[in-house]
Structures are given as structure tokens and as C-alpha cells.
Write a protein that holds these residues in place. Structure first.
Motif, PDB file in Angstrom:
ATOM      1  N   ALA A 374      51.284  29.288  51.671  1.00  0.00           N
ATOM      2  CA  ALA A 374      51.206  29.189  50.130  1.00  0.00           C
ATOM      3  C   ALA A 374      50.376  28.205  49.864  1.00  0.00           C
ATOM      4  CB  ALA A 374      52.650  28.612  49.946  1.00  0.00           C
ATOM      5  N   ASP A 375      50.206  26.951  50.549  1.00  0.00           N
ATOM      6  CA  ASP A 375      49.070  26.043  49.943  1.00  0.00           C
ATOM      7  C   ASP A 375      47.991  25.854  50.677  1.00  0.00           C
ATOM      8  OD1 ASP A 375      48.846  24.614  47.511  1.00  0.00           O
ATOM      9  OD2 ASP A 375      49.931  22.784  48.245  1.00  0.00           O
ATOM     10  N   PHE A 380      48.710  33.265  48.262  1.00  0.00           N
ATOM     11  CA  PHE A 380      49.394  33.084  47.218  1.00  0.00           C
ATOM     12  C   PHE A 380      48.304  32.508  45.942  1.00  0.00           C
ATOM     13  CE2 PHE A 380      52.539  33.089  50.215  1.00  0.00           C
ATOM     14  CZ  PHE A 380      53.651  33.203  49.774  1.00  0.00           C
ATOM     15  N   ASN A 381      48.490  33.075  44.999  1.00  0.00           N
ATOM     16  CA  ASN A 381      47.857  32.489  43.686  1.00  0.00           C
ATOM     17  C   ASN A 381      48.308  31.104  43.333  1.00  0.00           C
ATOM     18  OD1 ASN A 381      46.395  35.064  43.434  1.00  0.00           O
ATOM     19  ND2 ASN A 381      47.779  36.184  41.950  1.00  0.00           N
ATOM     20  N   LYS A 382      47.356  30.478  42.591  1.00  0.00           N
ATOM     21  CA  LYS A 382      47.829  29.269  42.042  1.00  0.00           C
ATOM     22  C   LYS A 382      47.339  29.151  40.355  1.00  0.00           C
ATOM     23  CE  LYS A 382      47.423  28.232  46.634  1.00  0.00           C
ATOM     24  NZ  LYS A 382      47.091  29.197  47.764  1.00  0.00           N
ATOM     25  N   ASP A 707      52.171  31.093  42.437  1.00  0.00           N
ATOM     26  CA  ASP A 707      52.041  32.411  41.899  1.00  0.00           C
ATOM     27  C   ASP A 707      52.588  33.534  42.731  1.00  0.00           C
ATOM     28  OD1 ASP A 707      52.284  34.505  40.036  1.00  0.00           O
ATOM     29  OD2 ASP A 707      50.016  34.394  39.870  1.00  0.00           O
ATOM     30  N   PHE A 708      53.549  33.976  42.789  1.00  0.00           N
ATOM     31  CA  PHE A 708      53.994  35.158  43.690  1.00  0.00           C
ATOM     32  C   PHE A 708      53.303  36.490  43.147  1.00  0.00           C
ATOM     33  CE2 PHE A 708      56.872  32.044  45.189  1.00  0.00           C
ATOM     34  CZ  PHE A 708      57.338  32.552  46.402  1.00  0.00           C
ATOM     35  N   GLY A 709      52.667  36.298  42.116  1.00  0.00           N
ATOM     36  CA  GLY A 709      52.103  37.645  41.752  1.00  0.00           C
ATOM     37  C   GLY A 709      52.942  38.766  41.413  1.00  0.00           C
ATOM     38  N   VAL A 710      54.202  38.332  40.638  1.00  0.00           N
ATOM     39  CA  VAL A 710      55.294  39.423  40.199  1.00  0.00           C
ATOM     40  C   VAL A 710      55.336  39.443  38.993  1.00  0.00           C
ATOM     41  CG1 VAL A 710      56.463  39.095  42.294  1.00  0.00           C
ATOM     42  CG2 VAL A 710      56.981  37.729  40.398  1.00  0.00           C
ATOM     43  N   GLY A 717      58.751  34.953  34.353  1.00  0.00           N
ATOM     44  CA  GLY A 717      59.186  36.105  35.576  1.00  0.00           C
ATOM     45  C   GLY A 717      58.744  35.226  37.004  1.00  0.00           C
ATOM     46  N   ASN A 718      57.455  34.633  36.932  1.00  0.00           N
ATOM     47  CA  ASN A 718      57.167  33.941  38.253  1.00  0.00           C
ATOM     48  C   ASN A 718      58.054  32.658  38.525  1.00  0.00           C
ATOM     49  OD1 ASN A 718      55.047  33.459  40.481  1.00  0.00           O
ATOM     50  ND2 ASN A 718      54.969  31.379  39.354  1.00  0.00           N
TER      51      ASN A 718
END
Length: 845
Positions: A374-375, A380-382, A707-710, A717-718
Motif C-alpha cells: 500500500a505505502d 495503490f494510488n495516493k 486510494d483503492f481506485g474504486v 466512495g473511497n
């Protein structure tokens, strides 16, 4: 159906397996999305250069410009002068073009030197030299001068004289002054520039380390243009110019900073009154984009890893590889071998842990891997944080609704619960933890009154630390090594593992180190002269002396520096003494207030005490004083102009709202015996939520958001999806950490799955972060009225040990785990510390 679901939930083996599957599936799903959808731009350089949006985009009626630019999927790092000089020292940055390019030049100059004065003729070349970095602007609105071409020729050579960054831009002057056919001469000049850029790219290994790119043609605010400009420049001309640049970008790989126009698209507030030039703040975002493209991958990063655009994360070192291989390969193999042996009815290999331990290790391990991907990768997006009063207050309101709708009476047997009993303290921890999480997620630290409130919540945790440990030591008199080891392991297991997988350090997750520090202070305060603890004057004198000594150690310059210097030298750590001193002194005396409250409650609740009647006699006065004190405190706190001003008062006044709160919370039997189940649930795993939020809910080491990109990039939503995953993982890790701690303590060696009722009893009796209070008031003198942070239930440990011995056909020897030998607790702890020391000695960045 409901009974079946409850039975499955009570079967902890099922829960453990489900948790492992959920975390593993989440990681695999996001990696899959990354490999197939983000593979074309793995470092987010393209996203930085081409895409983005304003987090605080102004509405049609808003006057002020936006401030928070969000590139798609990554975070724009705000470069400081020292960072710029470190990245570009001895190099040149070249700008060539019209007045819009000159704006970016001056924005870059201001970032290098905020006090610089903009001098020079309007239509002339300009040079600025600061801190070893030379900025050069060539006035060349028609792109027909020789300077820009010479600079492009220099890009063809591997030389320190070539520009580190080169930005060229033209178009508006053609649109205004070439009245007959502006596109033809403009295209000719652009073609010549592109030819030189292609030659430079082919003749060298020119990458984003050194680059040249074009600025798109700015789109003015047409209705604001002066009459002569509006007559000369046509919107269709500017549109055709940008379409041609887009064609060149697709055909020849021409790099165009499309993000410049994304910053102004549909945002007239980004422009000056002329409608032609952007505001200085917008130009600075454009300059920051160039710096992030050039410097993010070059500067060696140390946490916080907040330069997430156009950055190639470092390859794992050997410690990280060891953790990844162990969790993703070795533990699953062990799980497979155990399952296979159970299905075939054969004997499980001795080196394979029990199912219960193996499940806990998998959950704990997958949480570490989750943090890493994640980091510490681009998987994963940030996102940047974006504070608004509306989002903060709405989240607080929704949390309050969840808390109030789950109010219930305590299920314990006593009709009236004691002061600060278990359910109440879990609830207290829970709603404070929710407040802290919302504070971090929304970036509310910029608001002084919110900051002050959060500081009180941290002080409240430390108050409970002093209260719970003091109560336990006074009542139980247990100062054994087993007790110390159990508390320290439970508190620090996660905070000690994360630095090796995340390349941080132990003090970065400051809460566990802080409560560990105060645990030892409370321990030694109560341990020294423990046989005289029944003497109130002696005990109060010890507490006062401890406060003086602890304050002297913290405040006198040189003492902590010597201690940290020795620790850093021997154990190869890099702990920051300045940050630690700030953390400790900010809540310097609240732990001692907790100790005093514990002693006062013990004395006043004793029915044989001559002062026993004081509690009931002065209850109404205490309630009135508490209400007035709370109102006056929050009036004072909310009127401090900055958080730095409030910090100066906080160590001396934080006890006021805390004592007022606990007085009001226990004012009546109905208030005392009612608690919120939702808040109590999060309170049971508050250590894990506080620690894991750094990497799997927040991002960039708390500087941004994960950010899960959903849900189409929706902030709400995220937030919902990431929060659900984060809280579920935290709850699972809390249970797994308790099991692993008990295993290291020697409780589950050779044991199989625990009975559900034993697991629940252990959870209820003290594997938790902060003080837990026994609910049987009549037994308070002999049991743990306030089991503190990281408590491991020793009765449950003994039961598990006897169960394991029974399965092996032996009897429990009752041998104390403090005993000698390499199988004793002291030896295991020594080996664990030695292993950490070796990892520190061989640590590679």
C-alpha cells in the motif's frame, strides 16, 4: 440462519481463515488492477504531466482560486529551497517563450528564493542564480531566436552544461499578431522545435532525469480579454494549436505539460483580471509539476515517502525480502502441510505451528505485506488530504449517530458497575480513536481548536495508562518479569515489526513507544519501596519524586541526548531526541494525574475508610464544577490563535477536561452502566487502528490518503471502502497480536485450537491496549480492577498450557516461565531482542 452465523463467528478458526482470505484477496485484486491498467505509467510520470484536478475546485459563485492540485493517483510534493538546490545544484533550468512561460520562470525563482524581487525589462532575457542553481529565461514569443535552439542542441550532449529542465511555449503571440494565417508559421516553428527535441532524445539516454517539454497553448478567459485581444485571438485558433500538439505527442512522443491547461480548464478564478495570465499561485503549481518530474526519483527518500509522483520506489532490502518470502511463501506452505495432514489423518511436522498460531501469524504477516504494497509501491494510488468544515463535521456526526444507536446496558453481572469499568473505558478509547482517525483523514490539524481537542484525547489515553497500571500494581503487587514481558510484547509487537518492512523507525509509531515509556516510569515508581505502598504519604511522596525526576530527564538539555546517543550507537537506531522530547513533555504530568486518581479512588472506595462518604456527599458539587470547568476550558482552548500557542498551555491544563469528563460520565448509575457497543468495539483494537492507519488508511506515511481506485475516484466512495478494509484488518490484527504474544510468552506451545469460550474469556479479561476494569466490584480488592495496556490474561495462559500438556499426556509442572534455560521466557525474550539487534546491525537502506 442467524444462529448459524453466530456459530461461525464464534469459531475463531473460521474467522481467522476468512480474515486471511479477505486481506490476501484485497492485495491480489489491487495488484491485478495495477498490472493491467497502470502498467503503461507505473511511476505516475504521465499522470503528473497530463492529468489532475483541483480538490478544492471553486464553484461558479466562489471568488478565490483553488489551492490543492491533485495529479491522478499520486501526490505533488511541495519543494522547499534546500530540496531544489540539492536536486539541481550546479545545473541550469531553461525557460523560453512568451509571458506565460515567464510566469513559470518567476514561480520557480520564488520557490528557490521566496524573497526574490522580480526585476528586468518586460521583453528581455532574465537570469537568476541562487544556491548553485541557475534559472534562465529567453524572451522568444515566436520561437525564432537562436538561444532556445542552442539549448536544445546542448541536450544532445552528455554534459553538465545541458539544462536539467527545459520548458518551451508559444502560440498566443502567433494567434494575436499573425492575423492572416497564424497556424502556418506557428506549425513551422513547432515542427522545427520538435525535430531538435527528437534529435536530442535519440542521440542520448535523455529521460526524465533531464528533460525538455512544451507547454500547451494557454486558453484565456475570453470574456475578460481586452477588446483588441479579443478581436485578434480566436478560440478556434487556440483549439487547433493544442490539437496539433496532441497529434505530435501521439506521433512523435512529444512531451507536453498538459497538466498546465488542466489547472485552468473551467476555472476562471485561476486567472488574473486580464484573462490572459494565471495567478502566481497557479504558476507555482506549474513550477512544482516540473520539479516533481525532475527531482522525485533523484532525491534519496527517507520517510515520509510523500514524493509519490514520477518516483521509483526502492527495491526491497534483505529484511523486507525476508518478511515478504516468509509471509507469502513459507507460512502458506506450513498452512498447506497442516491442512493436508489433517485431511489425511497423518502427523503434522513438529516445526509447523498449531492451527491457531499459524492463522494468527498469517493475519499478522499479511497485514505487514498489505502495509508494504500500500505505502511502498505504486500499486495503490495516493491522494492529498483535503480539509473542509463540512466533511469533518459530517464524519463526526455520522460517528456520533453510530455510537448513540448502539447504546446498551453493560452485560456484566453486577447491578452497578464500578468507576471506569471495562466497557466504559473501551467506549472512551473508541470514540476518541474515531475522532483521531477523522482528524488525520481530513487533515484537520490546520484548525487550532480541533488540534487542541485531539491533544486532549491523546492525554486521555495517557491518563488511563497511569490510572490502570497504578491500580493493578497497588492491588496485585505483581512486578514480575512475566508481567513486564507480557505488557511490552503486546504493546510493541506491531510497532517493532513495521519499521523493518516499511523502512521507518520505532519512534515513528509514537504511541506505543510513549505508553511503553510511561509504563516503565509507573512500574519503577510503584516497585521501589513497594512494601510501603500502603502508606499514603509515602506513596504520594514517591509519585511526586518520580514526577520531578522524569521532568528533569526530559527537560534538562543533554540527558536524553546522552541516552539516545548510547542507544543509537549500540543498537544502530536513528531515534530523534528532539521529537521525542516534544512528545513526552507535551503530556508530561497527565500520567501522574492518572496515578493520583487511582490512589484516590482506591482509598475513597474502601468501605472502612473514614473518607468513604465523601464521594456521595459531594457528588452534586463535583458535577457542577465539572460542567463549569469543561465550558471554561473549551472557551479558553478554542480562542487560542494557533496550535503552537495552545501547546504551551497543554501540559498544565489537560487534566481539567479529563477529570471533568470522567466525573460526568460516572455521575449517575444510569450513565455509568450504559455504554456504546460500536465505540467499545473500536476501543478494543485502538492500538492497531492507531498504528495501521499510517499505511493502510492514510498513505505516504500519514501525509496523504490511500486510494483503492474504486467508485470512479469518488472521495466519499473511497473513504467508505478503505475504512471498511482498514477497520476489519485492525480488528483481526488485534486478535492475532494477542495470540502471537501469548505464544511467545509460552502459552500455546504445542496447543491446538482454543475453545471459543476460552478465546472470548481471554479477550474480555485483558488483551487490550489500555486499562480494563474488572466488572465485579466486590472482587475488586483481589482481581484486576484496571488491567492496563497490553495485558495478557495469565489464567488463560495457564489453562492453555494445561490443555496442551493434557493432549501430550503429561501434567503441568507449574514451572514459572521466568525460569532459567533456553526454553524460559527470559531466554526467549533475550533471543528476540538479539534478533532485532542483528537486523539493525545488518540493516541496509
Amino acid at each position: 440462519m442467524a444462529s448459524r452465523l453466530r456459530a461461525l463467528w464464534n469459531d475463531k478458526a473460521v474467522v481467522h481463515r476468512t480474515t486471511v482470505a479477505v486481506i490476501f484477496t484485497a492485495i491480489v485484486a489491487v495488484i491485478f488492477r495495477y498490472c493491467f491498467f497502470d502498467a503503461r505509467d507505473p511511476s505516475k510520470c504521465g499522470a503528473l504531466m497530463n492529468e489532475g484536478y483541483w480538490l478544492d475546485a471553486p464553484g461558479p459563485s466562489d471568488i478565490g482560486p483553488p489551492n490543492q492540485w491533485q495529479p491522478s493517483g499520486c501526490m505533488l510534493h511541495p519543494y522547499k529551497p534546500k530540496e531544489i538546490s540539492t536536486c539541481l545544484e550546479g545545473r541550469r533550468v531553461v525557460f523560453a517563450g512568451d509571458s506565460t512561460i515567464r510566469q513559470v520562470f518567476w514561480a520557480m525563482a520564488r520557490k528557490l528564493d521566496p524573497k526574490i524581487e522580480m526585476k528586468g525589462e518586460k521583453h528581455a532575457d532574465i537570469t537568476v542564480d541562487r544556491s548553485g542553481v541557475k534559472l534562465q529565461f529567453y524572451w522568444d514569443p515566436f520561437m525564432n531566436g537562436t538561444s532556445a535552439i542552442k539549448e536544445l542542441k546542448r541536450l544532445e550532449k552528455q554534459s553538465s552544461q545541458r539544462p536539467a529542465i527545459m520548458l518551451l511555449g508559444t502560440g498566443l503571440w502567433f494567434a494575436r499578431f499573425e492575423s492572416s494565417n497564424p497556424l502556418k508559421p506557428w506549425k513551422d516553428r513547432i515542427d522545427a522545435v520538435v525535430a531538435n527535441m527528437n534529435t536530442a532524445r535519440k542521440s542520448t539516454d535523455l529521460t526524465h532525469d533531464d528533460f525538455a517539454l512544451l507547454s500547451p497553448v494557454p486558453v484565456p478567459v475570453w470574456e475578460r480579454l481586452s477588446e483588441d485581444r479579443r478581436k485578434a485571438m480566436k478560440p478556434e485558433t487556440v483549439d487547433e494549436m493544442n490539437q496539433y500538439l496532441m497529434q505530435l505527442s501521439h506521433l512523435h512522443g512529444l512531451e507536453v505539460a498538459w497538466a498546465f491547461n488542466r489547472m485552468t480548464e473551467g476555472v476562471p478564478q485561476a486567472y488574473e483580471s486580464s484573462g490572459l495570465h494565471v495567478l502566481d499561485s497557479i504558476a507555482e503549481k506549474q513550477a512544482e509539476t516540473l520539479l516533481n518530474l525532475r527531482c522525485n526519483a533523484e532525491l534519496q527518500q527517507k520517510y515520509p515517502y510523500d514524493r509519490t509522483c514520477c518516483n521509483k520506489y526502492e527495491l526491497p532490502n534483505w529484511q523486507q525480502w525476508a518478511i515478504l518470502v516468509t509471509v507469502l511463501a513459507m507460512l502458506p506452505v506450513m498452512s498447506y502441510l497442516r491442512t493436508k495432514a489433517q485431511n489425511e489423518g497423518t502427523k503434522t511436522p513438529k516445526w509447523v505451528p498449531s492451527e491457531n498460531i499459524l492463522s494468527a501469524l498469517l493475519i499478522f504477516g499479511f497485514s505487514l505485506v498489505f502495509c508494504f504494497y500500500a505505502d511502498r509501491t505504486q500499486v495503490f494510488n495516493k491522494l492529498h488530504k483535503s480539509y473542509t468544515n463540512g466533511s469533518f463535521l459530517l464524519l463526526i456526526f455520522l460517528t456520533a449517530v453510530a455510537g448513540f444507536t448502539t447504546l446498551k446496558k453493560s452485560s456484566q453481572t453486577a447491578n452497578d458497575q464500578p468507576f471506569l469499568f471495562r466497557d466504559q473505558t473501551d467506549e472512551w478509547k473508541g470514540w476518541m480513536q474515531f475522532a483521531i482517525l477523522i482528524y488525520h483523514y481530513t487533515g484537520a490539524s490546520k484548525v487550532p481548536w480541533i488540534y487542541g481537542f485531539i491533544r486532549v484525547t491523546v492525554a486521555s489515553y495517557l491518563f488511563m495508562t497511569g490510572y490502570g497500571h497504578t491500580f493493578y500494581f497497588y492491588k496485585k503487587g505483581d512486578y514480575s518479569f512475566k508481567r513486564i514481558a507480557g505488557v511490552m510484547l503486546r504493546l510493541n509487537l506491531l510497532s517493532c515489526a513495521l519499521p523493518y518492512i516499511m523502512k521507518t523507525d520505532y519512534l515513528f509509531y509514537y504511541f506505543a513507544p510513549l505508553v511503553s515509556w510511561w509504563y516503565f516510569i509507573v512500574y519503577f515508581t510503584m516497585r521501589i519501596g513497594k512494601e510501603y505502598n500502603g502508606n499514603t504519604r509515602f506513596l504520594l511522596g514517591k509519585i511526586g519524586a518520580s514526577a520531578v525526576i522524569a521532568t528533569a530527564i526530559t527537560r534538562i538539555p543533554g540527558i536524553l541526548e546522552i541516552v539516545f546517543g548510547i542507544v543509537n550507537y549500540i543498537f544502530r537506531t536513528s531515534w530523534d531526541v528532539v521529537e521525542w522530547r516534544f512528545r513526552v513533555f507535551l503530556d508530561m504530568w497527565i500520567v501522574y494525574i492518572g496515578m493520583l486518581v487511582a490512589i484516590a479512588y482506591i482509598k475513597l472506595s474502601d468501605p472502612h475508610s473514614p473518607h468513604h462518604h465523601l464521594i456521595s456527599q459531594h457528588r452534586q458539587k463535583a458535577v457542577l464544577i465539572s460542567i463549569v470547568s469543561l465550558l471554561l476550558f473549551f472557551l479558553f482552548q478554542t480562542t487560542r490563535e494557533t496550535k503552537f500557542i495552545y501547546n504551551a498551555y497543554h501540559p498544565y491544563i489537560s487534566w481539567i477536561p479529563i477529570l471533568a469528563f470522567i466525573t460526568l460520565r460516572n455521575a449517575t448509575p444510569n450513565l455509568r452502566n450504559t455504554y456504546s457497543a460500536a465505540f467499545a468495539w473500536i476501543g478494543k483494537c485502538s492500538l492497531e487502528t492507531f498504528t495501521l492507519q499510517f499505511h493502510i488508511w492514510l498513505a505516504a506515511d500519514t501525509k496523504g490518503l490511500l486510494d483503492f481506485g474504486v467508485m470512479g475516484g469518488s472521495w466519499w466512495g473511497n473513504m467508505v471502502v478503505s475504512t471498511a478494509v482498514f477497520l476489519y484488518t485492525s480488528d483481526a490484527v488485534a486478535g492475532a497480536t494477542g495470540v502471537v504474544t501469548a505464544w511467545i510468552m509460552g502459552a500455546a506451545a504445542g496447543s491446538g485450537q482454543r475453545r471459543p469460550e476460552q478465546q472470548q474469556q481471554q479477550q474480555n479479561q485483558g488483551i487490550s491496549l489500555l486499562p480494563t476494569v474488572n466488572t465485579n466490584q466486590q472482587a475488586a480488592a483481589s482481581q484486576d480492577h484496571g488491567k492496563p495496556q497490553g495485558t495478557v490474561d495469565e489464567d488463560a495462559i495457564q489453562r492453555l498450557r494445561e490443555e496442551a500438556n493434557a493432549r501430550r499426556g503429561t501434567k503441568s509442572s507449574g514451572r514459572n516461565e521466568d525460569g532459567a534455560g533456553w526454553t524460559g521466557l527470559k531466554a526467549r525474550c533475550a533471543l528476540l531482542l538479539a534478533a532485532l539487534w542483528v537486523m539493525n546491525l545488518t540493516y541496509s537502506s
